[in-house]
Design an enzyme around this catalytic site. Sequence first.
Site, PDB file in Angstrom:
ATOM      1  N   GLY A 190       0.794  -1.225   0.000  1.00 46.58           N
ATOM      2  CA  GLY A 190       0.000   0.000   0.000  1.00 46.58           C
ATOM      3  C   GLY A 190       0.823   1.271   0.000  1.00 46.58           C
ATOM      4  O   GLY A 190       0.378   2.303  -0.512  1.00 46.58           O
ATOM      5  N   GLU A 191       2.047   1.224   0.562  1.00 43.67           N
ATOM      6  CA  GLU A 191       2.893   2.422   0.621  1.00 43.67           C
ATOM      7  C   GLU A 191       3.630   2.663  -0.697  1.00 43.67           C
ATOM      8  O   GLU A 191       4.407   3.609  -0.808  1.00 43.67           O
ATOM      9  CB  GLU A 191       3.898   2.305   1.774  1.00 43.67           C
ATOM     10  CG  GLU A 191       3.336   2.758   3.117  1.00 43.67           C
ATOM     11  CD  GLU A 191       2.174   1.898   3.600  1.00 43.67           C
ATOM     12  OE1 GLU A 191       1.083   2.454   3.848  1.00 43.67           O
ATOM     13  OE2 GLU A 191       2.354   0.666   3.750  1.00 43.67           O
ATOM     14  N   TRP A 239      -3.364  -7.380   3.309  1.00 44.55           N
ATOM     15  CA  TRP A 239      -2.191  -8.095   3.798  1.00 44.55           C
ATOM     16  C   TRP A 239      -2.373  -8.910   5.086  1.00 44.55           C
ATOM     17  O   TRP A 239      -1.387  -9.416   5.634  1.00 44.55           O
ATOM     18  CB  TRP A 239      -1.021  -7.122   3.956  1.00 44.55           C
ATOM     19  CG  TRP A 239      -1.282  -5.896   4.790  1.00 44.55           C
ATOM     20  CD1 TRP A 239      -1.891  -4.752   4.392  1.00 44.55           C
ATOM     21  CD2 TRP A 239      -0.896  -5.680   6.148  1.00 44.55           C
ATOM     22  NE1 TRP A 239      -1.926  -3.833   5.418  1.00 44.55           N
ATOM     23  CE2 TRP A 239      -1.312  -4.377   6.502  1.00 44.55           C
ATOM     24  CE3 TRP A 239      -0.230  -6.454   7.105  1.00 44.55           C
ATOM     25  CZ2 TRP A 239      -1.093  -3.835   7.777  1.00 44.55           C
ATOM     26  CZ3 TRP A 239      -0.005  -5.924   8.377  1.00 44.55           C
ATOM     27  CH2 TRP A 239      -0.437  -4.618   8.698  1.00 44.55           C
ATOM     28  N   ASP A 300      -3.223   6.642   7.961  1.00 48.90           N
ATOM     29  CA  ASP A 300      -2.725   5.281   7.773  1.00 48.90           C
ATOM     30  C   ASP A 300      -3.402   4.294   8.728  1.00 48.90           C
ATOM     31  O   ASP A 300      -2.772   3.348   9.205  1.00 48.90           O
ATOM     32  CB  ASP A 300      -1.196   5.230   7.954  1.00 48.90           C
ATOM     33  CG  ASP A 300      -0.585   3.944   7.422  1.00 48.90           C
ATOM     34  OD1 ASP A 300      -1.308   3.170   6.758  1.00 48.90           O
ATOM     35  OD2 ASP A 300       0.599   3.700   7.680  1.00 48.90           O
ATOM     36  N   ASP A 302      -5.350   1.668   8.388  1.00 48.40           N
ATOM     37  CA  ASP A 302      -5.947   0.637   7.556  1.00 48.40           C
ATOM     38  C   ASP A 302      -6.824  -0.297   8.385  1.00 48.40           C
ATOM     39  O   ASP A 302      -6.755  -0.319   9.614  1.00 48.40           O
ATOM     40  CB  ASP A 302      -4.880  -0.155   6.799  1.00 48.40           C
ATOM     41  CG  ASP A 302      -3.880  -0.834   7.719  1.00 48.40           C
ATOM     42  OD1 ASP A 302      -4.262  -1.239   8.830  1.00 48.40           O
ATOM     43  OD2 ASP A 302      -2.716  -0.975   7.322  1.00 48.40           O
ATOM     44  N   ARG A 327      -8.047  -0.255  13.792  1.00 50.17           N
ATOM     45  CA  ARG A 327      -6.836   0.525  14.054  1.00 50.17           C
ATOM     46  C   ARG A 327      -7.152   1.970  14.439  1.00 50.17           C
ATOM     47  O   ARG A 327      -6.351   2.644  15.098  1.00 50.17           O
ATOM     48  CB  ARG A 327      -5.971   0.485  12.783  1.00 50.17           C
ATOM     49  CG  ARG A 327      -4.570   1.021  12.901  1.00 50.17           C
ATOM     50  CD  ARG A 327      -3.731   0.460  11.767  1.00 50.17           C
ATOM     51  NE  ARG A 327      -2.544   1.231  11.499  1.00 50.17           N
ATOM     52  CZ  ARG A 327      -1.593   0.856  10.637  1.00 50.17           C
ATOM     53  NH1 ARG A 327      -1.724  -0.281   9.967  1.00 50.17           N
ATOM     54  NH2 ARG A 327      -0.528   1.606  10.429  1.00 50.17           N
ATOM     55  N   ASN A 386      -3.265  -3.401  15.661  1.00 52.36           N
ATOM     56  CA  ASN A 386      -2.685  -3.516  14.335  1.00 52.36           C
ATOM     57  C   ASN A 386      -2.996  -4.899  13.771  1.00 52.36           C
ATOM     58  O   ASN A 386      -4.076  -5.434  14.025  1.00 52.36           O
ATOM     59  CB  ASN A 386      -1.179  -3.232  14.405  1.00 52.36           C
ATOM     60  CG  ASN A 386      -0.606  -2.698  13.105  1.00 52.36           C
ATOM     61  OD1 ASN A 386      -0.411  -3.446  12.162  1.00 52.36           O
ATOM     62  ND2 ASN A 386      -0.355  -1.396  13.038  1.00 52.36           N
ATOM     63  N   TRP A 461       3.014  -5.860  20.072  1.00 53.09           N
ATOM     64  CA  TRP A 461       2.902  -6.325  18.684  1.00 53.09           C
ATOM     65  C   TRP A 461       2.533  -7.803  18.652  1.00 53.09           C
ATOM     66  O   TRP A 461       2.786  -8.497  17.676  1.00 53.09           O
ATOM     67  CB  TRP A 461       4.216  -6.090  17.925  1.00 53.09           C
ATOM     68  CG  TRP A 461       4.426  -4.657  17.581  1.00 53.09           C
ATOM     69  CD1 TRP A 461       5.210  -3.764  18.231  1.00 53.09           C
ATOM     70  CD2 TRP A 461       3.824  -3.944  16.503  1.00 53.09           C
ATOM     71  NE1 TRP A 461       5.137  -2.523  17.633  1.00 53.09           N
ATOM     72  CE2 TRP A 461       4.293  -2.614  16.559  1.00 53.09           C
ATOM     73  CE3 TRP A 461       2.941  -4.296  15.483  1.00 53.09           C
ATOM     74  CZ2 TRP A 461       3.903  -1.636  15.642  1.00 53.09           C
ATOM     75  CZ3 TRP A 461       2.561  -3.329  14.565  1.00 53.09           C
ATOM     76  CH2 TRP A 461       3.032  -2.007  14.654  1.00 53.09           C
TER      77      TRP A 461
END
Length: 531
Positions: A190-191, A239, A300, A302, A327, A386, A461
């Site tokens: 996406g970036e 993703w 950002d 997503d 998110r 995330n 994470w």
Amino acid sequence: MKTIVSIIISLFFSFQLSAQVSYQRIANAENEPGNWFTYSGNYAATRFSPLQQITTSNVQKLAPVWIYQLRNPQGPFETTPIVVDKVMYISEPPSTVTALDVATGRKIWTYTPDMPKDVKFLGFGPVNRGVAILDNNVYVGTLDAHLICLDAKSGALKWNVVVGDNKLGYAITCAPVAIDGKIIIGISGGEAGIRGFLDAYNAKTGKREWRLYTIPGTGETGNDTWQGDSWKTGGAPTWVPGSYDKELNLLYWGIGNPGPDWNGDKRNGDNLYTCSVLAINPTTGKLVWHFQFTPHDTHDWDANQIPVLIDVKINGVVRKALATANRNGFYYLLDRKTGEFLAGKAYAKQTWAKGLDAKGKPIIIPGKEPTEKGNLVYPSLQGATNWFSPSYSKTSGMFYVSVREMGSLYFKQEAEYKPGQYFMGGGEQLLPGDNAYGAVKALDPATGAIKWEFRLQSPPWSGLLSTAGGLVFGGSVEGNFYALDAVTGKSKWQFQTGGQIVSNPMSFSVNGQQRIAIAAGSSLMVFGLMQ
């Protein structure tokens, strides 16, 4: 004698690896709780284990049974193992597949694809989150955007297809999802200004059966939510794996942010279907419904979070629902048949919206866009959560999510699209002196109300696993692997792994003994009860 022993071992593993993993077995995963058939444990993506040998009363006896070390670690170890009939299949960064004996951790076979030295991975690390299994095959996506089919018994290559052009920034970090003769795979990038899509491939031949673009093209419904030709480089990657309702025959998939990330000046409109969840007919690849969480996103945020399928009683009526912690800081409950908004509530600190209206659309606070000087907004670019998985416990009835409590200064700058390069339009800076922290939060799935919170030293994470033994497992970036009481949130056990945990825990059984597995640092650690 040595030769005879080798033959016996070979025959043993040949037998173990010959079992058929049919679609029916995966669809009825609850009937075989000792296996872990798919990325989230089941198609509903609850990441809940019905195993109950490890409980709040005996979890203190949990200790490592075996440890598998990565031979050539090249990136963060984010895999969720698949376990079927006493064999474990893992992905190693960036795109290696390894089969292990679940009793000992002994390596049975390993496969590493050939990839160019200049492979692109823009906006993320050289990672892979796992494999899928169907019939006698194992499937993996690669960092250079290929989908590969391997023989589950030997690791031999069966087919290899190109999914996207890596030179343009397309890559695969997503674990595939196997559904009734099809392998569903999402794309990263996406970036890099890609046009996102979701693909389905024939499990036997590798032939592509359908492609659903996540940004509608000219003349398609939703294209008018993009200014001019901005849809051609609009992002919307896919993703993280989705979930599946076998009765409704609907596949649910979270969609990434628009590009450029922080400058929306040249893409006016809601920018469908970015930052949305899509309900898709997996037979045809046709879109059935969508729900957009963050229209015209410039932070950002997503929506590549796992959609969890649960049945929830609302006003005395049981609804087939989809639950997700987004998110952007809000928890959402949707009707999974129609996409109707049922409930929503902030579960973390957020400063960009007054709340959600009756249809679930955010009531945006003016002046929260990125600026050239920087604009402080909560949550941070990494979001209130995330890619890592939440969990829903059928025994406690609670929804658990790892939460990142952090703000950022968001910056805006000009963005020019150049194929295969970053296309971001700004950046972020963590708030100086910010008292950022992490937490595991238990939510009432019907309302999003917080029932309890277990605070972590720093934003996590790691995803979560809930079990019928009344526990919730998770990990920290400091390497602490822990178990909480699912009802109260009280700490029941912890183990220092010595490596950063950026993965999801899972559970399986071998020889009647329940195991808990987690990737930590460059090791896969498997725990069991010590007598």
